[in-house]
Design an enzyme around this catalytic site. Structure first.
Site, short mmCIF file in Angstrom:
data_model
loop_
_atom_site.label_atom_id
_atom_site.label_comp_id
_atom_site.label_asym_id
_atom_site.label_seq_id
_atom_site.Cartn_x
_atom_site.Cartn_y
_atom_site.Cartn_z
CD GLU A 40 -2.99 -0.79 -0.15
OE1 GLU A 40 -3.00 0.33 -0.71
OE2 GLU A 40 -3.64 -1.74 -0.59
CE1 TYR A 123 -6.67 2.93 0.27
CE2 TYR A 123 -4.28 3.01 0.52
CZ TYR A 123 -5.41 2.47 -0.07
OH TYR A 123 -5.27 1.47 -0.97
CG ASP A 141 -7.53 4.51 -3.11
OD1 ASP A 141 -8.75 4.49 -3.40
OD2 ASP A 141 -6.70 3.76 -3.67
#
Ligand code: SF4
Length: 351
Positions: A40, A123, A141
């Site tokens: 991520e 996030y 996101d």
């Protein structure tokens, strides 16, 4: 508007679509908390295809939180070289050290605790909690903001934190308790592969085409609404490849600020003429013998653009290292020292 749209409608068609359309990605195999975290953070800065080799290499070198926590700084920056935003990997290391101290090396299975770790925002905390632990919390996101504003034809500014929070709250109400991972991943996947950011979305492939307000009203060119970022600051620079035979000069950048702690080709502000470049070299206690002008180059950071010009300066005897200058063999310069991609255009002169 998101509040007037029956958002619960999106869940079932989306999950079904994901079953048949999820891409095979390295981090989706065995999505441990650590693998989800690394992927991520990498995906925040570049495209999926570009991330794949970095991800594999990073995981091979640093297979777990403990290895990341202990990694020597130069090796860490080298592993990140080319991805940019080096503070992100420094923050990851600081967070890994927190995890070692506080949680015995295991990322906490708790959204609020994850948020307390350095560099982990809403996030990323949502992604780790839902994808690795199945905890039903949203992970919002840019992709998710785009698909949600489009399906509901919401013209709010997606750059505003207040709208992001509103979207998180709306998704929190509909996220399926037993399929949090698939739900969050499918929202991101729809944004990345169907409801595309640039150009027309592929509505004929979309599981929401029957009820999407943007499709009905043909609004894809107008939604999402996004305030324009401030224009980037332009910085002019002159970059030097200073060489004596097989030796070149590198400099270590300061420990704080842009590209902190990385190695760089010596450079100075402004676009220097040949004559000024020779004077600059002499001011560094170097003895220039020959100078060759190089082509201009540009590098774009998030807030700054470097507009560069360059020179190869042949010097007489690189013998005494002064200040933060370092004399290194050309052969080892790229292998051993993390040099930011900003200097990429001039790296070919190091061989
Ligand atoms: S129908 Fe089209 S605009 Fe609407 S969410 Fe799907 S891809 Fe996006």
């Amino acid at each position: 508007m998101i509040e007037n749209f029956p958002l619960e409608k999106i869940v079932e068609p989306l999950l079904q679509w994901f079953q048949g359309n999820a891409r095979t990605l390295p981090w989706r195999e065995a999505p441990t908390p650590y693998r989800v975290w690394v992927s991520e953070i990498m995906l925040q800065q570049t495209r999926v295809e570009a991330v794949k080799p970095y991800f594999e290499r990073f995981l091979l070198a640093l297979p777990d939180v403990g290895a990341l926590a202990q990694c020597q700084e130069e090796k860490l920056l080298k592993l990140w070289e080319g991805l940019g935003y080096y503070n992100r990997v420094r923050n990851m290391q600081a967070a890994a050290q927190q995890v070692m101290e506080k949680y015995e090396g295991k990322l906490p299975a708790d959204y609020e605790q994850l948020l307390k770790l350095k560099g982990i925002g809403h996030y990323t905390a949502g992604a780790i909690a839902s994808i690795a632990y199945g905890i039903p919390v949203p992970a919002v996101d840019g992709n998710v903001l785009r698909v949600i504003t489009r399906v509901s034809a919401d013209r709010s500014d997606i750059m505003k934190q207040s709208f992001r929070t509103k979207t998180e709250q709306a998704l929190q109400k509909i996220i399926p308790k037993n399929h949090a991972s698939a739900f969050n991943q499918s929202l991101m996947e729809l944004g990345a592969t169907v409801c595309l950011p640039n150009g027309a979305p592929l509505c004929e492939k979309c599981p929401w085409q029957e009820f999407c307000e943007t499709k009905k009203q043909n609004l894809w060119a107008e939604i999402p609404v996004k305030t324009k970022a401030k224009p980037r600051k332009i910085e002019e620079k002159t970059v030097f490849i200073i060489r004596d035979g097989e030796k070149i000069v590198l400099r270590k950048r300061p420990a704080k600020g842009l590209l902190a702690g990385m190695y760089e080709l010596p450079n100075t502000s402004g676009h220097l003429s040949e004559k000024e470049a020779v004077i600059w070299a002499k001011e560094q206690n170097l003895s220039p013998i020959r100078i060759q002008k190089l082509e201009p180059a540009k590098h774009i950071f998030s807030h700054v653009e470097w507009h560069m010009t360059g020179y190869v300066v042949r010097v007489d005897e690189l013998s005494e290292e002064k200040g933060n200058m370092l004399f290194v063999e050309t052969a080892e310069s790229q292998e051993r020292y993390p040099i930011p991609a900003a200097f990429g255009a001039y790296m070919k002169y190091l061989v």
